[in-house]
Scaffold this motif. Structure first.
Motif, PDB file in Angstrom:
ATOM      1  N   GLN A  17      40.276 -41.617  40.522  1.00 14.66           N
ATOM      2  CA  GLN A  17      39.186 -40.657  40.250  1.00 14.66           C
ATOM      3  C   GLN A  17      39.725 -39.304  39.848  1.00 14.66           C
ATOM      4  O   GLN A  17      39.204 -38.626  38.937  1.00 14.66           O
ATOM      5  CB  GLN A  17      38.318 -40.544  41.488  1.00 14.66           C
ATOM      6  N   GLN A  18      40.848 -38.860  40.493  1.00 17.16           N
ATOM      7  CA  GLN A  18      41.441 -37.558  40.123  1.00 17.16           C
ATOM      8  C   GLN A  18      41.955 -37.571  38.681  1.00 17.16           C
ATOM      9  O   GLN A  18      41.740 -36.623  37.905  1.00 17.16           O
ATOM     10  CB  GLN A  18      42.592 -37.251  41.089  1.00 17.16           C
ATOM     11  N   LEU A  19      42.672 -38.643  38.302  1.00 21.18           N
ATOM     12  CA  LEU A  19      43.203 -38.716  36.934  1.00 21.18           C
ATOM     13  C   LEU A  19      42.078 -38.779  35.907  1.00 21.18           C
ATOM     14  O   LEU A  19      42.143 -38.139  34.838  1.00 21.18           O
ATOM     15  CB  LEU A  19      44.122 -39.936  36.814  1.00 21.18           C
ATOM     16  N   GLN A  20      41.057 -39.559  36.179  1.00 16.39           N
ATOM     17  CA  GLN A  20      39.919 -39.630  35.248  1.00 16.39           C
ATOM     18  C   GLN A  20      39.255 -38.272  35.086  1.00 16.39           C
ATOM     19  O   GLN A  20      38.841 -37.877  33.992  1.00 16.39           O
ATOM     20  CB  GLN A  20      38.924 -40.674  35.741  1.00 16.39           C
ATOM     21  N   HIS A  21      39.185 -37.547  36.175  1.00 14.31           N
ATOM     22  CA  HIS A  21      38.576 -36.203  36.092  1.00 14.31           C
ATOM     23  C   HIS A  21      39.416 -35.287  35.208  1.00 14.31           C
ATOM     24  O   HIS A  21      38.887 -34.524  34.371  1.00 14.31           O
ATOM     25  CB  HIS A  21      38.458 -35.631  37.513  1.00 14.31           C
ATOM     26  N   GLN A  22      40.752 -35.335  35.340  1.00 15.61           N
ATOM     27  CA  GLN A  22      41.627 -34.506  34.505  1.00 15.61           C
ATOM     28  C   GLN A  22      41.493 -34.876  33.026  1.00 15.61           C
ATOM     29  O   GLN A  22      41.488 -34.010  32.133  1.00 15.61           O
ATOM     30  CB  GLN A  22      43.079 -34.673  34.961  1.00 15.61           C
ATOM     31  N   VAL A  23      41.415 -36.196  32.741  1.00 17.16           N
ATOM     32  CA  VAL A  23      41.249 -36.634  31.345  1.00 17.16           C
ATOM     33  C   VAL A  23      39.959 -36.079  30.769  1.00 17.16           C
ATOM     34  O   VAL A  23      39.906 -35.583  29.625  1.00 17.16           O
ATOM     35  CB  VAL A  23      41.292 -38.171  31.272  1.00 17.16           C
ATOM     36  N   ARG A  24      38.857 -36.153  31.550  1.00 13.74           N
ATOM     37  CA  ARG A  24      37.578 -35.633  31.054  1.00 13.74           C
ATOM     38  C   ARG A  24      37.668 -34.141  30.774  1.00 13.74           C
ATOM     39  O   ARG A  24      37.139 -33.625  29.776  1.00 13.74           O
ATOM     40  CB  ARG A  24      36.485 -35.922  32.077  1.00 13.74           C
ATOM     41  N   VAL A  25      38.388 -33.414  31.632  1.00 16.82           N
ATOM     42  CA  VAL A  25      38.531 -31.960  31.418  1.00 16.82           C
ATOM     43  C   VAL A  25      39.286 -31.673  30.120  1.00 16.82           C
ATOM     44  O   VAL A  25      38.913 -30.801  29.310  1.00 16.82           O
ATOM     45  CB  VAL A  25      39.241 -31.334  32.635  1.00 16.82           C
ATOM     46  N   LYS A  26      40.384 -32.416  29.906  1.00 21.49           N
ATOM     47  CA  LYS A  26      41.176 -32.206  28.678  1.00 21.49           C
ATOM     48  C   LYS A  26      40.376 -32.573  27.439  1.00 21.49           C
ATOM     49  O   LYS A  26      40.433 -31.882  26.391  1.00 21.49           O
ATOM     50  CB  LYS A  26      42.455 -33.054  28.741  1.00 21.49           C
ATOM     51  N   GLU A  27      39.629 -33.665  27.503  1.00 19.21           N
ATOM     52  CA  GLU A  27      38.815 -34.067  26.347  1.00 19.21           C
ATOM     53  C   GLU A  27      37.764 -33.014  26.039  1.00 19.21           C
ATOM     54  O   GLU A  27      37.484 -32.699  24.859  1.00 19.21           O
ATOM     55  CB  GLU A  27      38.167 -35.422  26.618  1.00 19.21           C
ATOM     56  N   GLU A  28      37.164 -32.481  27.082  1.00 16.48           N
ATOM     57  CA  GLU A  28      36.183 -31.395  26.840  1.00 16.48           C
ATOM     58  C   GLU A  28      36.854 -30.196  26.178  1.00 16.48           C
ATOM     59  O   GLU A  28      36.286 -29.522  25.301  1.00 16.48           O
ATOM     60  CB  GLU A  28      35.556 -31.007  28.170  1.00 16.48           C
ATOM     61  N   ARG A  29      38.114 -29.918  26.601  1.00 15.61           N
ATOM     62  CA  ARG A  29      38.841 -28.774  26.001  1.00 15.61           C
ATOM     63  C   ARG A  29      39.144 -29.034  24.531  1.00 15.61           C
ATOM     64  O   ARG A  29      39.040 -28.122  23.683  1.00 15.61           O
ATOM     65  CB  ARG A  29      40.139 -28.560  26.787  1.00 15.61           C
ATOM     66  N   ILE A  30      39.506 -30.284  24.184  1.00 13.74           N
ATOM     67  CA  ILE A  30      39.778 -30.636  22.783  1.00 13.74           C
ATOM     68  C   ILE A  30      38.523 -30.442  21.949  1.00 13.74           C
ATOM     69  O   ILE A  30      38.561 -29.914  20.810  1.00 13.74           O
ATOM     70  CB  ILE A  30      40.296 -32.076  22.697  1.00 13.74           C
ATOM     71  N   VAL A  31      37.399 -30.901  22.501  1.00 16.09           N
ATOM     72  CA  VAL A  31      36.138 -30.747  21.760  1.00 16.09           C
ATOM     73  C   VAL A  31      35.858 -29.268  21.503  1.00 16.09           C
ATOM     74  O   VAL A  31      35.423 -28.864  20.407  1.00 16.09           O
ATOM     75  CB  VAL A  31      34.992 -31.418  22.540  1.00 16.09           C
ATOM     76  N   GLU A  32      36.106 -28.449  22.495  1.00 14.84           N
ATOM     77  CA  GLU A  32      35.867 -27.012  22.311  1.00 14.84           C
ATOM     78  C   GLU A  32      36.777 -26.431  21.234  1.00 14.84           C
ATOM     79  O   GLU A  32      36.356 -25.613  20.384  1.00 14.84           O
ATOM     80  CB  GLU A  32      36.122 -26.306  23.642  1.00 14.84           C
ATOM     81  N   LEU A  33      38.059 -26.850  21.255  1.00 18.63           N
ATOM     82  CA  LEU A  33      38.996 -26.329  20.245  1.00 18.63           C
ATOM     83  C   LEU A  33      38.636 -26.800  18.834  1.00 18.63           C
ATOM     84  O   LEU A  33      38.721 -26.045  17.849  1.00 18.63           O
ATOM     85  CB  LEU A  33      40.421 -26.766  20.595  1.00 18.63           C
TER      86      LEU A  33
END
Length: 582
Positions: A17-33
């Motif tokens: 669950q922790q790793l999946q949460h980190q992946v979701r955070v990074k993907e959201e950051r990519i979308v923002e960039l």
């Protein structure tokens, strides 16, 4: 092992669950960039259109372009780092997945083992339940058998007791009861704790209702257990009501015309006066036993006697009372009205009547018509009784107290017919109704006269007597233990000599000697008819449970054992009355 597998499973789930949460955070950051990159492209297009308009616009565009390049470089660097993190997370997830599979396989193996153990335990439990049900059924059956055996035992025990009492009646044996008092506060009055703990240890025990066990545990000597058997043994917890319940049948015999004597014997402080009178008589004699459940034999006998008399008012006998004390081998009449000797009573001498009976000359008799009147006379006599404090007992009686209740009634012409022993009759005809006290059918008791003598068929009714003597003996005591001197020493000497004379009389009777030394003491001379005559005699042995009183206790129990060996012949009904002073 199942618990360990469950724990690893929960840890793995949390890590995923922790790793999946980190992946979701990074993907959201990519979308923002990417969104920002699109916006910058739009702005670049606008800037290119505005280059031709002005130099200022060109300069601005130049700066914006440089900013875009800087942002693009930063975004590219960030994306590279994010990609590396994602790749590392994917590797971690792959490793974690592999470990989870291994944990699951281990858990499944452990689960199968535990399941097998559970199935085995359930099967074993079922076998245990079946065995338990079988044992419970067996226990219920055994309890039922035990209850039936116990009921049969009680019936046989009652029959044995009736037969024993019948044997006592036929042989004329002296009934002997033993009462063990409880430990009292004054038993612990020692300064030395070691001596206190050893001497106040209980040495006397009631094994059952007929057996006394004495543990002789003296310093420097081996432990010796002695047992004594009596008609009845009362433990420390048994009440006054229980004690009187065993004595009540004698009062029915009294109304049937038999002389009865109840005597309390024991050392000072062993509970004789408590057993005979209770802790104290109530200030108002009219108070019932319900208000004073700890009253002793004498007040209970008074109430029971008049209750039995009231059952047949047409045949009510005359009831007279005399009270004497034997002090320093002299007999004093405590009901005498001589004003000169009102405090100490009047001396009386033992005489022999024409019928050969022992009586006191000019003894005072008081007629009473109720238990209240009788106990009023007893209370007055007790106030004159000699008492002195000693080291053994703070309220020690220094005299023997004898309360005599005489019943006089007219004898019917057929009263000379000897009634069969009621206890034997009960065994032969168990269907015959019995009274509460167990002395035979009520109708037979009412039909018989209290103490008839032989008369002719056509002769007039004659006066017959039955006598109840209630004796509270003074306590035997060791001179050294009591610490008495002077007059008290003479009192102790007289008490011990009179009790020794009583033991000598019983010894002579038990051995069937030609001469019985009744005249060695005024006590035995006065009680000669009760001790060696035709009276139904009951001796109540009162003993202390303490180790420090062991010598006196053994002497008392030995006295009771000798008393049981006396055989005087079958008790007889009272004879016609002789004259007496009033």
């Amino acid at each position: 092992m199942p618990a360990r597998g469950a724990k690893w499973g929960r840890v793995a789930d949390q890590r995923v669950q922790q790793l999946q949460h980190q992946v979701r955070v990074k993907e959201e950051r990519i979308v923002e960039l990417e969104t920002e990159n699109s916006i910058l492209h739009l702005k670049l297009a606008e800037y290119q259109e505005m280059i031709g308009k002005s130099n200022r616009e060109a300069t601005r565009f130049y700066f914006l372009y440089n900013e875009k390049q800087y942002l693009q470089r930063n975004i590219h660097s960030t994306l590279i780092k994010l990609y590396q993190v994602i790749q590392k997370l994917k590797q971690d997830i792959k490793e974690f997945h592999s470990s989870c599979l291994e944990l699951i396989r281990n858990y499944q193996d452990q689960y199968r083992v535990c399941l097998s153990e559970i199935v085995t335990a359930v099967h074993r439990t079922q076998l245990y339940n079946e065995a338990l049900q079988s044992h419970q059924s067996r226990a219920v059956h055994l309890e039922k058998c035990l209850q039936e055996i116990n009921e049969q035992y009680q019936i046989e025990k009652q029959k044995r007791k009736l037969l024993h009492n019948s044997l006592v009646e036929l042989k004329g044996n002296i009934r002997v009861h033993c009462r063990i008092r409880p430990l009292l506060p004054f038993d612990n009055e020692f300064d030395d704790p070691v001596q206190n703990s050893s001497l106040c240890e209980k040495a006397i025990h009631a094994v059952d209702d007929e057996t006394v066990l004495v543990k002789c545990n003296r310093p420097g000597h081996p432990l010796i257990n002695k047992t004594y058997n009596f008609e009845r043994v009362y433990g420390p917890a048994e009440s006054q009501r229980t004690v009187f319940g065993e004595i009540r049948p004698l009062l029915m015999s009294l109304l049937d015309g038999y002389n009865v004597c109840i005597m309390a014997y024991g050392q000072t402080g062993s509970g004789k006066s408590y057993t005979m009178l209770g802790p104290h008589l109530p200030d108002d004699p009219a108070l019932s036993l319900d208000s004073h459940g700890d009253l002793g034999i004498i007040p209970r006998a008074a109430e029971e006697l008049f209750r039995l008399i009231s059952e047949n008012p047409s045949r009510s006998p005359e009831v007279e009372v005399s009270i004497v004390e034997i002090y320093n081998n002299e007999i004093f009449d405590l009901l005498a009205k001589d004003s000169c000797t009102l405090v100490s009573g009047v001396k009386r001498d033992v005489i022999t009547t024409k019928e050969g009976k022992k009586e006191l000359s000019r003894l005072t008799y008081k007629s009473v018509s109720s238990a209240v009147a009788l106990m009023g006379l007893v209370a007055g006599g007790l106030r004159l009784r000699v008492k002195h404090p000693t080291l053994v007992h703070t309220d020690s009686s220094r005299s023997h107290l004898v309360i005599t209740v005489t019943l006089t009634a007219a004898s019917p012409p057929d009263s000379s017919h000897q009634q069969p022993n009621p206890m034997l009759k009960e065994l032969i005809c168990p269907s015959a109704p019995r009274t509460a006290g167990g002395e035979g059918p009520r109708a037979s008791r009412r039909a018989s006269s209290p103490g008839a003598g032989p008369v002719g068929a056509a002769g007039p009714p004659r006066q017959a007597q039955a006598r109840l003597q209630l004796v509270d003996l003074a306590g035997s005591e060791c001179v050294g233990a009591s610490g008495v001197t002077g007059l008290a020493l003479r009192e102790t000497s007289c008490i011990n000599r009179s009790l020794a004379a009583l033991a000598d009389v019983l010894g002579a009777l038990a051995e069937r000697r030609g001469h019985v030394p009744y005249r060695n003491s005024r006590l035995t001379h006065f009680l000669q008819d009760s001790i060696g005559g035709d009276a139904k005699l009951l001796v109540m042995l009162c003993v202390s449970p303490c180790q420090k009183h062991l010598a006196e206790t053994l002497q008392c129990l030995g006295f009771g054992s000798r008393a049981r060996q006396v055989q005087r012949g079958q008790a007889k009904r009272g004879v016609p009355a002789s004259g007496k002073s009033k």
